[in-house]
Scaffold this motif. Structure first.
Motif, mmCIF file in Angstrom:
data_model
loop_
_atom_site.group_PDB
_atom_site.id
_atom_site.type_symbol
_atom_site.label_atom_id
_atom_site.label_comp_id
_atom_site.label_asym_id
_atom_site.label_seq_id
_atom_site.Cartn_x
_atom_site.Cartn_y
_atom_site.Cartn_z
ATOM 1 N N SER A 1 -29.671 -1.357 -32.559
ATOM 2 C CA SER A 1 -28.985 -2.490 -32.776
ATOM 3 C C SER A 1 -29.463 -3.693 -32.301
ATOM 4 O O SER A 1 -29.519 -4.784 -32.997
ATOM 5 C CB SER A 1 -27.564 -2.433 -32.649
ATOM 6 O OG SER A 1 -26.974 -1.015 -32.918
ATOM 7 N N HIS B 1 -22.662 -3.643 -28.981
ATOM 8 C CA HIS B 1 -23.714 -2.652 -28.333
ATOM 9 C C HIS B 1 -25.059 -3.237 -28.896
ATOM 10 O O HIS B 1 -25.897 -2.727 -28.114
ATOM 11 C CB HIS B 1 -23.549 -1.401 -29.205
ATOM 12 C CG HIS B 1 -23.784 -1.480 -30.747
ATOM 13 N ND1 HIS B 1 -22.963 -2.621 -31.460
ATOM 14 C CD2 HIS B 1 -24.247 -0.715 -31.735
ATOM 15 C CE1 HIS B 1 -23.340 -2.447 -32.678
ATOM 16 N NE2 HIS B 1 -24.089 -1.472 -32.800
ATOM 17 N N ALA C 1 -16.130 -3.444 -28.044
ATOM 18 C CA ALA C 1 -16.869 -2.001 -28.106
ATOM 19 C C ALA C 1 -16.375 -1.226 -29.141
ATOM 20 O O ALA C 1 -16.999 -0.451 -29.941
ATOM 21 C CB ALA C 1 -16.542 -1.268 -26.770
ATOM 22 N N SER D 1 -15.185 -1.423 -33.068
ATOM 23 C CA SER D 1 -15.638 -2.540 -33.878
ATOM 24 C C SER D 1 -14.693 -3.226 -34.709
ATOM 25 O O SER D 1 -13.508 -3.180 -34.608
ATOM 26 C CB SER D 1 -16.416 -1.514 -35.125
ATOM 27 O OG SER D 1 -15.620 -1.123 -35.885
ATOM 28 N N GLY E 1 -21.588 -6.536 -38.017
ATOM 29 C CA GLY E 1 -22.670 -5.749 -38.790
ATOM 30 C C GLY E 1 -22.006 -5.340 -40.154
ATOM 31 O O GLY E 1 -20.834 -5.124 -40.189
ATOM 32 N N ASP E 2 -22.904 -4.747 -40.850
ATOM 33 C CA ASP E 2 -22.374 -4.424 -42.173
ATOM 34 C C ASP E 2 -21.535 -3.126 -42.033
ATOM 35 O O ASP E 2 -20.574 -2.910 -42.802
ATOM 36 C CB ASP E 2 -23.747 -4.065 -42.968
ATOM 37 C CG ASP E 2 -24.632 -2.981 -42.403
ATOM 38 O OD1 ASP E 2 -24.930 -1.947 -42.838
ATOM 39 O OD2 ASP E 2 -24.994 -3.276 -41.209
ATOM 40 N N GLY E 3 -21.912 -2.294 -40.996
ATOM 41 C CA GLY E 3 -21.022 -1.033 -41.000
ATOM 42 C C GLY E 3 -19.705 -1.521 -40.569
ATOM 43 O O GLY E 3 -18.766 -1.070 -40.976
ATOM 44 N N SER E 4 -19.586 -2.473 -39.427
ATOM 45 C CA SER E 4 -18.298 -2.885 -39.078
ATOM 46 C C SER E 4 -17.501 -3.573 -40.034
ATOM 47 O O SER E 4 -16.413 -3.908 -40.161
ATOM 48 C CB SER E 4 -18.581 -3.852 -37.674
ATOM 49 O OG SER E 4 -19.201 -3.001 -36.789
ATOM 50 N N ASN F 1 -28.028 -4.712 -41.763
ATOM 51 C CA ASN F 1 -29.056 -3.939 -41.446
ATOM 52 C C ASN F 1 -29.212 -2.520 -42.054
ATOM 53 O O ASN F 1 -29.805 -1.812 -41.917
ATOM 54 C CB ASN F 1 -29.581 -3.686 -40.087
ATOM 55 C CG ASN F 1 -28.311 -3.004 -39.288
ATOM 56 O OD1 ASN F 1 -27.480 -2.578 -40.087
ATOM 57 N ND2 ASN F 1 -28.286 -2.988 -38.050
ATOM 58 N N MET G 1 -27.373 -0.206 -41.946
ATOM 59 C CA MET G 1 -27.147 0.992 -41.271
ATOM 60 C C MET G 1 -25.772 0.665 -40.463
ATOM 61 O O MET G 1 -25.465 -0.241 -40.018
ATOM 62 C CB MET G 1 -28.236 1.010 -40.364
ATOM 63 C CG MET G 1 -29.544 1.610 -40.695
ATOM 64 S SD MET G 1 -29.313 3.371 -41.075
ATOM 65 C CE MET G 1 -29.298 4.211 -39.417
ATOM 66 N N SER G 2 -25.051 1.965 -40.214
ATOM 67 C CA SER G 2 -24.166 2.031 -39.431
ATOM 68 C C SER G 2 -24.597 2.759 -38.472
ATOM 69 O O SER G 2 -25.705 2.442 -37.833
ATOM 70 C CB SER G 2 -22.763 2.670 -40.242
ATOM 71 O OG SER G 2 -21.745 2.602 -39.294
ATOM 72 N N LYS H 1 -32.697 -2.647 -38.182
ATOM 73 C CA LYS H 1 -32.033 -1.854 -37.125
ATOM 74 C C LYS H 1 -33.279 -1.243 -36.403
ATOM 75 O O LYS H 1 -34.364 -0.701 -37.056
ATOM 76 C CB LYS H 1 -31.175 -0.589 -37.441
ATOM 77 C CG LYS H 1 -30.320 -0.208 -36.198
ATOM 78 C CD LYS H 1 -29.147 0.263 -36.556
ATOM 79 C CE LYS H 1 -28.243 0.880 -35.468
ATOM 80 N NZ LYS H 1 -26.803 1.306 -35.769
ATOM 81 N N GLU I 1 -10.826 4.300 -39.589
ATOM 82 C CA GLU I 1 -9.977 5.202 -38.932
ATOM 83 C C GLU I 1 -8.365 5.116 -39.532
ATOM 84 O O GLU I 1 -7.577 6.290 -39.816
ATOM 85 C CB GLU I 1 -9.798 5.052 -37.407
ATOM 86 C CG GLU I 1 -11.155 5.234 -36.688
ATOM 87 C CD GLU I 1 -12.105 4.272 -36.652
ATOM 88 O OE1 GLU I 1 -11.747 3.167 -37.288
ATOM 89 O OE2 GLU I 1 -13.228 4.438 -36.298
HETATM 90 C C1 TPP Z 1 -13.171 1.376 -34.294
HETATM 91 C C2 TPP Z 1 -14.563 2.003 -33.994
HETATM 92 N N1 TPP Z 1 -14.956 2.873 -34.651
HETATM 93 C C3 TPP Z 1 -16.235 3.783 -34.544
HETATM 94 C C4 TPP Z 1 -17.049 2.888 -33.728
HETATM 95 C C5 TPP Z 1 -18.421 3.670 -33.365
HETATM 96 N N2 TPP Z 1 -19.443 2.904 -33.631
HETATM 97 C C6 TPP Z 1 -20.124 2.034 -32.700
HETATM 98 S S1 TPP Z 1 -21.502 1.442 -33.512
HETATM 99 C C7 TPP Z 1 -20.845 1.814 -34.886
HETATM 100 C C8 TPP Z 1 -21.776 1.529 -36.256
HETATM 101 C C9 TPP Z 1 -21.737 -0.149 -36.433
HETATM 102 O O1 TPP Z 1 -22.406 -0.414 -37.518
HETATM 103 P P1 TPP Z 1 -22.507 -1.974 -37.667
HETATM 104 O O2 TPP Z 1 -21.671 -2.727 -37.514
HETATM 105 O O3 TPP Z 1 -23.686 -2.230 -39.067
HETATM 106 O O4 TPP Z 1 -23.925 -2.373 -36.421
HETATM 107 P P2 TPP Z 1 -25.379 -1.894 -36.046
HETATM 108 O O5 TPP Z 1 -25.428 -0.621 -35.261
HETATM 109 O O6 TPP Z 1 -25.955 -1.683 -37.639
HETATM 110 O O7 TPP Z 1 -25.963 -3.058 -35.719
HETATM 111 C C10 TPP Z 1 -20.130 2.639 -34.817
HETATM 112 C C11 TPP Z 1 -19.384 3.439 -36.201
HETATM 113 C C12 TPP Z 1 -16.625 1.754 -32.911
HETATM 114 N N3 TPP Z 1 -17.478 1.211 -31.833
HETATM 115 N N4 TPP Z 1 -15.464 1.230 -33.104
#
Ligand code: TPP
Ligand code: DXP
Ligand code: MG
Length: 656
Positions: free
Chosen positions: A50, A78, A119, A121, A160-163, A190, A192-193, A296, A382
């Motif tokens: 990341s 992170h 921490a 997301s 991030g796209d995952g968040s 990116n 990616m999660s 990523k 969640e």
């Molecule tokens: C509420 C919550 N659920 C799960 C996680 C575990 N987690 C940490 S980073 C991440 C993926 C994040 O993806 P993205 O936002 O796209 O960031 P990238 O790693 O691609 O930079 C997850 C699921 C978390 N930190 N918080």
């Protein structure tokens, strides 16, 4: 691979110095930051992919924005190692995630450049919006007092796209769109999660509104496309078709929510990033969403080539990228869980597994290989995961929600209102229960015993070792009369023999592990503290104090018969758990008070729990020792509770 020279970083202790550099020097800074980060993480371990993906973005942000007065709120945090290197923490970057060292996430107490702790997301937009509204209120006050306006300040959330797949992000955008506050959201896409992203649309094309010029969508896409690496160009081109349909339908989803939408911009091209960020910074529009496309793991071949882009790594060799995997001396709890659940599903088509974007971390990736049609990754969602499981349960399915203890906190009302209150047979499989070590306080699975045991209808189990975990998965599978939770820690097991087949345990029944004749002390353990309790019992025996040891197995319902018997037949009863105050020990005290066992004042009860504070990251065993939850801590509690003997200093027993 040879890492870039990092000399240019000397003297760049704070962004003020970075902002004095000509833009032509910034790529050199980025190359140096990337090299520094790779070298540092190769010795500390941590999150790599990341941060590698946001090196140029981080340099550009601190060059364009007047940090720390301008706030940059990193989502999850992170990816913040480049940010830490550029904000006065380069000298400590090799202490990352170690006891007494830097946190692996942003942390307010660590630096003025960390305006918000993270921490978990998807919190950054809410936090940054709060800061923007605070700024606006201050400015209004200043104006009302007839004072000269304060320096213009910017609030930036980087998510991030995952968040962006979590509902909280939309709640924040919905509010931001209505408030029209000057807020900048940077979507770091990116694609990616932790694993490849699911559910959300992963390709957007935005109207380029930065700088006030507007080109046709097709021209913008084509023009931007040519500046993007081929893979990104194909995505941008593919997304163009999708976005055009939206534009025809009235604009992108973000614009529908009141955002000015800019992008996509190549997040590794400073010649693109810098002018766009300046335009966005100087715009009076609000809120703005800048869509930045990054890779990523960028700039480190082993990370780029890895399926997870080296999201989380242990120490590794920089040249080869080979990680020094800790030798597994026993099957990890996560793997035992995954394999046990596969067996349950082999025998029962009603078993389904749900993860919230953590397939690898929870073992659902193993399950998914065996039962792909019964596997659901709902993204970082969640709350949705829990209620989705509730819906499945109403239709006769047996949903196993595999989720870290800490992340279930995000879905507490769904656990209460959508599952427990309706007494739905959802199975909560809480990995990372207890202290997790390097991820620190934000990820401690400290509270699930307290927040689950207080719920009517809820059954709560804790595995003492990996064999117990096998039986508890079978117990959860068989338990169809209401919600049930099983908890187990991060990491390796103790190496006990695994049963071929899990056998359902009797609900609410514990087990006596040892009960010597004339035992004066009873240690009642819940979860994997059992091994420490046995060590303490051995030490007490050696000191002439016969000691019983029992494994409660259940925090709810309690084995009342066993616990009352232990309390009535020993001088001292000590409970020990990997959880906060208000959990198992509290439940035991409640039981003993209800049964009048404490009235006679015979038994002395001590409840050993995690301390009522947020413990900073360190090695788990060190943190447990600090908490007094190792054998030494148990011994100390027993000695202090044993009745005084003549000649002994108050509260201490001179043993042997
Ligand atoms: C509420 C919550 N659920 C799960 C996680 C575990 N987690 C940490 S980073 C991440 C993926 C994040 O993806 P993205 O936002 O796209 O960031 P990238 O790693 O691609 O930079 C997850 C699921 C978390 N930190 N918080
Ligand atoms: C940042 C984040 O929340 C995850 O990456 C988490 O750090 C994973 O924890 P484990 O390493 O215990 O799977
Ligand atoms: Mg991502």
């Amino acid at each position: 691979m040879a890492l870039a020279d990092t000399t240019i970083l000397e003297g760049l202790e704070t962004p003020d110095r970075l902002r004095l550099l000509p833009e032509s020097e910034l790529q050199k800074v980025a190359d140096a930051v990337r090299a520094e980060m790779i070298d540092a993480v190769s010795v500390t371990g941590g999150h790599l992919g990341s941060g590698l993906g946001v090196v140029e973005l981080t340099v550009a942000l601190h060059h364009v924005f007047d940090t720390p007065d301008d706030r940059i709120v990193w989502d999850v945090g992170h990816q913040c190692y480049p940010h830490k290197i550029l904000t006065g923490r380069r000298d400590r970057i090799r202490t990352l995630r170690q006891g007494g060292g830097l946190s692996g996430f942003t942390k307010r107490s660590e630096s003025a450049y960390d305006p918000f702790g993270a921490a978990h997301s998807s919190t950054s937009i809410s936090a940054a919006l709060g800061m923007a509204v605070a700024r606006d209120l201050d400015d209004a006050e200043t104006k009302a007092r007839g004072e000269a306006p304060k320096k213009r300040r910017n609030m930036v959330a980087v998510i991030g796209d995952g968040s962006m797949s979590a509902g909280m992000a939309y709640e924040a955008m919905n509010n931001a769109g209505a408030l029209h506050s000057r807020l900048i959201v940077i979507l770091n896409d990116n694609d990616m999660s932790i694993a490849p992203p699911v559910g959300a649309m992963s390709a957007y094309l935005a109207r380029l509104a930065s700088g006030g010029t507007y080109r046709s969508l097709r021209e913008t896409a084509k023009q931007l496309g040519k500046l993007l690496p081929k893979a990104l160009y194909q995505r941008a081109a593919a997304a163009e078709e999708y976005a055009r349909s939206l534009i025809v339908g009235g604009g992108t989803m973000f614009e529908e929510m009141g955002f000015h939408y800019v992008g996509p911009v190549d997040g590794h091209n400073l010649d693109h990033l810098l002018p766009v960020l300046k335009n966005v910074r100087d715009s009076d529009q609000g809120p703005i969403l800048l869509h930045v496309v990054t890779q990523k793991g960028k700039g480190y071949a082993p990370a780029e080539a890895s399926a997870d882009r080296y999201h989380g790594v242990v120490k590794f060799d920089v040249v080869s990228g080979i990680q020094a995997k800790a030798k597994a001396n026993a099957p990890a709890y996560t793997r035992v869980f995954g394999e046990s659940l596969i067996k349950a599903a082999d025998a029962d088509p009603k078993v389904v597994a749900i993860t919230a974007a953590m397939p690898g971390g929870t073992g659902i990736d193993l399950f998914g290989k065996a039962h792909p049609d019964k596997t659901f990754d709902v993204g970082i969602a969640e709350q949705h995961a829990v209620t989705f499981a509730g819906g499945l349960a109403t239709e006769g399915y047996k949903p196993f929600v595999a989720i870290y203890s800490t992340f279930l906190q995000r879905a507490y009302d769904q656990v209460v209102h959508d599952v427990a209150l309706q007494n739905l047979p959802v199975r909560f499989c809480l990995d990372r229960a207890g202290l997790v070590g390097a991820d620190g306080a934000t990820h401690a699975g400290a509270f699930d015993l307290a927040y689950l045991c207080c719920l009517p209808n809820m059954t709560v189990m804790a595995a003492a070792d990996e064999a117990e975990l096998v039986h508890m998965v079978a117990t959860a599978h068989a338990h169809d009369s209401g919600p049930i939770a099983l908890r187990y820690p991060r990491g390796e097991g103790v190496g006990v023999e695994l049963p071929e087949k899990g056998e359902p345990l009797a609900i609410g029944r514990g087990r006596v592990v040892r009960r010597p004749e004339g035992a004066r002390v009873a240690l009642l353990s819940l979860g994997t503290r059992l091994s420490e309790a046995l060590k303490a019992a051995d030490a007490l025996e050696a000191e002439g104090v016969a000691t019983s040891v029992a494994d409660a197995r259940f925090a709810k319902p309690l084995d009342a018969e066993l616990i009352v018997d232990l309390a009535m037949s020993h001088e001292v009863l000590v409970t020990v758990e990997e959880g906060s105050v208000g959990g198992f020990g509290a439940m035991v005290l409640h039981l003993l008070s209800e049964r009048g066992v404490l009235d006679a004042g015979r038994v002395r009860v001590r409840t050993l729990t995690l301390p009522d504070l947020y413990q900073d990251h360190d090695k788990p065993e060190k943190m447990y020792a600090e908490a007094g939850l190792d054998a030494e801590g148990i011994l100390k509690a027993v000695r202090a509770a044993l009745p005084e003997k003549k000649g002994n200093r108050a509260g201490r027993l001179r043993l042997a």
